[in-house]
Design a protein around this motif. Sequence first.
Motif, PDB file in Angstrom:
ATOM      1  N   ALA A 194     -55.583 -17.649 -70.269  1.00  0.00           N
ATOM      2  CA  ALA A 194     -55.974 -17.947 -71.475  1.00  0.00           C
ATOM      3  C   ALA A 194     -54.762 -17.411 -72.442  1.00  0.00           C
ATOM      4  N   ASP A 195     -54.412 -16.046 -72.230  1.00  0.00           N
ATOM      5  CA  ASP A 195     -53.109 -15.821 -72.923  1.00  0.00           C
ATOM      6  C   ASP A 195     -51.883 -16.642 -72.592  1.00  0.00           C
ATOM      7  N   CYS A 196     -51.826 -16.940 -71.425  1.00  0.00           N
ATOM      8  CA  CYS A 196     -50.704 -18.019 -71.177  1.00  0.00           C
ATOM      9  C   CYS A 196     -50.680 -19.161 -71.712  1.00  0.00           C
ATOM     10  N   TYR A 197     -51.862 -19.804 -71.986  1.00  0.00           N
ATOM     11  CA  TYR A 197     -52.281 -21.154 -72.579  1.00  0.00           C
ATOM     12  C   TYR A 197     -51.720 -20.790 -73.978  1.00  0.00           C
ATOM     13  N   MET A 198     -52.171 -19.823 -74.628  1.00  0.00           N
ATOM     14  CA  MET A 198     -51.967 -19.732 -75.917  1.00  0.00           C
ATOM     15  C   MET A 198     -50.667 -19.479 -76.291  1.00  0.00           C
ATOM     16  N   ARG A 199     -49.773 -18.820 -75.468  1.00  0.00           N
ATOM     17  CA  ARG A 199     -48.417 -18.778 -75.815  1.00  0.00           C
ATOM     18  C   ARG A 199     -47.669 -19.994 -75.395  1.00  0.00           C
ATOM     19  N   MET A 200     -48.345 -20.843 -74.755  1.00  0.00           N
ATOM     20  CA  MET A 200     -47.755 -22.158 -74.638  1.00  0.00           C
ATOM     21  C   MET A 200     -48.248 -23.080 -75.492  1.00  0.00           C
ATOM     22  N   GLY A 201     -48.892 -22.777 -76.480  1.00  0.00           N
ATOM     23  CA  GLY A 201     -49.377 -23.667 -77.492  1.00  0.00           C
ATOM     24  C   GLY A 201     -50.464 -24.718 -77.250  1.00  0.00           C
ATOM     25  N   ASP A 202     -51.439 -24.328 -76.124  1.00  0.00           N
ATOM     26  CA  ASP A 202     -52.656 -25.089 -75.676  1.00  0.00           C
ATOM     27  C   ASP A 202     -53.806 -24.317 -76.093  1.00  0.00           C
ATOM     28  N   PRO A 203     -54.666 -24.216 -77.297  1.00  0.00           N
ATOM     29  CA  PRO A 203     -55.470 -23.412 -77.534  1.00  0.00           C
ATOM     30  C   PRO A 203     -56.919 -23.831 -77.023  1.00  0.00           C
ATOM     31  N   GLN A 204     -56.924 -25.246 -76.732  1.00  0.00           N
ATOM     32  CA  GLN A 204     -58.119 -25.846 -76.010  1.00  0.00           C
ATOM     33  C   GLN A 204     -58.324 -25.278 -74.611  1.00  0.00           C
ATOM     34  N   LYS A 205     -57.357 -25.262 -73.784  1.00  0.00           N
ATOM     35  CA  LYS A 205     -57.468 -24.870 -72.436  1.00  0.00           C
ATOM     36  C   LYS A 205     -57.715 -23.453 -72.520  1.00  0.00           C
ATOM     37  N   ALA A 206     -57.071 -22.460 -73.484  1.00  0.00           N
ATOM     38  CA  ALA A 206     -57.150 -21.026 -73.707  1.00  0.00           C
ATOM     39  C   ALA A 206     -59.041 -20.832 -73.925  1.00  0.00           C
ATOM     40  N   ILE A 207     -59.544 -21.688 -74.836  1.00  0.00           N
ATOM     41  CA  ILE A 207     -60.780 -21.526 -74.937  1.00  0.00           C
ATOM     42  C   ILE A 207     -61.719 -21.860 -73.674  1.00  0.00           C
ATOM     43  N   GLN A 208     -61.384 -22.905 -72.822  1.00  0.00           N
ATOM     44  CA  GLN A 208     -61.946 -23.099 -71.577  1.00  0.00           C
ATOM     45  C   GLN A 208     -61.939 -22.116 -70.531  1.00  0.00           C
ATOM     46  N   ASP A 209     -61.083 -21.172 -70.630  1.00  0.00           N
ATOM     47  CA  ASP A 209     -60.876 -19.688 -69.894  1.00  0.00           C
ATOM     48  C   ASP A 209     -61.722 -18.808 -70.572  1.00  0.00           C
ATOM     49  N   LEU A 210     -61.550 -18.382 -71.662  1.00  0.00           N
ATOM     50  CA  LEU A 210     -62.163 -17.297 -72.376  1.00  0.00           C
ATOM     51  C   LEU A 210     -63.652 -17.426 -72.506  1.00  0.00           C
ATOM     52  N   THR A 211     -64.119 -18.783 -72.663  1.00  0.00           N
ATOM     53  CA  THR A 211     -65.502 -18.798 -73.134  1.00  0.00           C
ATOM     54  C   THR A 211     -66.610 -18.245 -71.602  1.00  0.00           C
ATOM     55  N   PRO A 212     -66.317 -18.558 -70.318  1.00  0.00           N
ATOM     56  CA  PRO A 212     -66.833 -17.906 -69.373  1.00  0.00           C
ATOM     57  C   PRO A 212     -66.521 -16.497 -69.258  1.00  0.00           C
ATOM     58  N   ALA A 213     -65.101 -15.979 -69.458  1.00  0.00           N
ATOM     59  CA  ALA A 213     -64.694 -14.666 -69.332  1.00  0.00           C
ATOM     60  C   ALA A 213     -65.442 -13.766 -70.391  1.00  0.00           C
ATOM     61  N   ALA A 214     -65.815 -14.379 -71.591  1.00  0.00           N
ATOM     62  CA  ALA A 214     -66.591 -13.589 -72.360  1.00  0.00           C
ATOM     63  C   ALA A 214     -67.865 -13.112 -72.119  1.00  0.00           C
ATOM     64  N   ARG A 215     -68.525 -13.840 -71.051  1.00  0.00           N
ATOM     65  CA  ARG A 215     -70.044 -13.597 -70.390  1.00  0.00           C
ATOM     66  C   ARG A 215     -69.726 -12.659 -69.174  1.00  0.00           C
ATOM     67  N   LEU A 216     -68.456 -12.721 -68.578  1.00  0.00           N
ATOM     68  CA  LEU A 216     -68.365 -12.012 -67.344  1.00  0.00           C
ATOM     69  C   LEU A 216     -68.246 -10.615 -67.615  1.00  0.00           C
ATOM     70  N   ARG A 217     -68.125  -9.819 -68.693  1.00  0.00           N
ATOM     71  CA  ARG A 217     -68.247  -8.363 -69.009  1.00  0.00           C
ATOM     72  C   ARG A 217     -69.422  -8.160 -69.844  1.00  0.00           C
ATOM     73  N   ASN A 218     -70.145  -6.864 -69.668  1.00  0.00           N
ATOM     74  CA  ASN A 218     -70.997  -6.369 -70.355  1.00  0.00           C
ATOM     75  C   ASN A 218     -70.837  -6.321 -71.796  1.00  0.00           C
ATOM     76  N   ASP A 219     -69.446  -5.751 -72.220  1.00  0.00           N
ATOM     77  CA  ASP A 219     -69.089  -5.771 -73.629  1.00  0.00           C
ATOM     78  C   ASP A 219     -67.734  -6.293 -73.877  1.00  0.00           C
ATOM     79  N   ASN A 220     -67.794  -7.610 -74.034  1.00  0.00           N
ATOM     80  CA  ASN A 220     -66.375  -8.274 -74.129  1.00  0.00           C
ATOM     81  C   ASN A 220     -66.100  -8.744 -75.658  1.00  0.00           C
ATOM     82  N   ARG A 221     -66.095  -7.718 -76.657  1.00  0.00           N
ATOM     83  CA  ARG A 221     -66.084  -8.046 -77.997  1.00  0.00           C
ATOM     84  C   ARG A 221     -64.502  -8.845 -78.072  1.00  0.00           C
ATOM     85  N   ALA A 222     -63.556  -8.287 -77.432  1.00  0.00           N
ATOM     86  CA  ALA A 222     -62.260  -8.895 -77.725  1.00  0.00           C
ATOM     87  C   ALA A 222     -62.395 -10.274 -77.309  1.00  0.00           C
TER      88      ALA A 222
END
Length: 497
Positions: A194-222
């Motif tokens: 997701a960080d790579c996608y953001m650096r390459m200017g593709d926020p939509q693909k970053a969102i596609q990775d961050l959405t499941p990542a946020a649920r894969l940790r017990n406390d993923n506020r970041a």
Amino acid sequence: MEWCLRAGGSSGLLCSLALLCVLLDIQLDGVLGATQAEIEHHLEMGRKLLAAGQLAEALSHYHSAVEGDSENYLTYYKRAAVFLAMGRSRSALPDLTHAIQLKPDFLPARLQRGNILLKQGNTQEAREDFEMVLRGSADHSEAQEQLMKTNELEELQEEAHAAYHQGDYSGTINALERVIEISPWDPESRELRADCYMRMGDPQKAIQDLTPAARLRNDNRAAFLKLSKLHYSLGEHHESLNHIRECLKLDQDDKECFSHYKQVKKLSKQLDSAEELINEDRYQEAIDKYESVMKTEPNVQSYINRAKERICFCLVKLQLAAEAIDVCSEAHQRDPRNANVLRDRAEAYILNQDYEKAVEDYQEAREFDGDSIAIKDGLERAQKLLKISRKRDYYKILGVSRNANKQEIIKAYRKLAQQFHPDNFKSEAEKKEAEKKFIDIASAKEVLTDPEMRQKFDEGEDPLDPESQQGGGQRAWPFHFNPFESGGSYHFKFEYN
């Protein structure tokens, strides 16, 4: 017992404690005596329900079995199997670990735990489990295959991180494709991609990775905060608000999340309020609200563009043609492919009686939204108006705007009728020219002061044109009546209706 009843003071207290112990012993004896039968019943019911696909009911029975015998490694293993069938791998992991602690050589639990750890990207612990399985069964094909995947995953992880540190974000993404294929439950790999996608200017693909990542940790506020900010930057304020609320659910005192929440909440409330005002036809108030939106968030272009688009729409509804054209043109420059802006500017051009430009805008809007019925109908109407304007445009004849009221139309009619009455001219040529002009003026007044005829004209049909009449029921004056054909001197009378 009788002594206890008679006893008082400290003797009474001792007696009460003795009675409590006796009662507890009786209860425990009862429980322990029935436990094995109950456990067997729960295990059997759990097995049947699991086979029938009734997972929630099966899980309930396995819970009871574990509570009844916390030292039975099989009950933990079977409950873990239900968790896995429900897609709850994080819940299954502690049960598998507990089963292994109770029976370290229980290979099925080792294999299942290794598989989960591998999918989570935890190569070191996964390797230990697969190697333990192979020690007990050297030719175990699944353990061999999974161990090979573990080695491959370690190499790919190293490759991805090396490419990232070299600034090769495309290379990082390529390596992570296979990493995430092997370990789809690894939040770190998804966050890195997701960080790579953001650096390459593709926020939509970053969102596609961050959405499941946020649920894969017990406390993923970041991750929730990043998701909220990404949606916010794209103009998706409702999604932004949902994600920042998830962050605050984990920690309501998180300063960074709370600060962003206040900004999103304020802007979202203004945007929703503006749309409610539009739905209530309170267009000037909606304009004011959208101007507040631009002050609240002047740095995110999505919201500026949205505000300009909706102000353009409101100005058209208020029939302020010149202002609408200016704002719509600015909105079009900001977002050239926005079909709604082109549609609204086309309507503003119609108000301004510039039908050629209206047709051009509608045609361009159709290129971006070919399925829109409103755009299709608008284009047809603009084309009709353009065709009529090349014959006679009653608004232009009287010199009034398309939103002129009846009093303004009659006033313009009287002024022009006085100016072009044939009696004001001496030569025959001038009288004939004035007569033609006067007929047009009278026709314009006839159409524009009659609500039904005016509506037809506004929809692109000339109610006084015989070619546009259907069924012969339309009035066709002045084509069948000319006040100057009687041969005598026509005396013009002003009407005050």
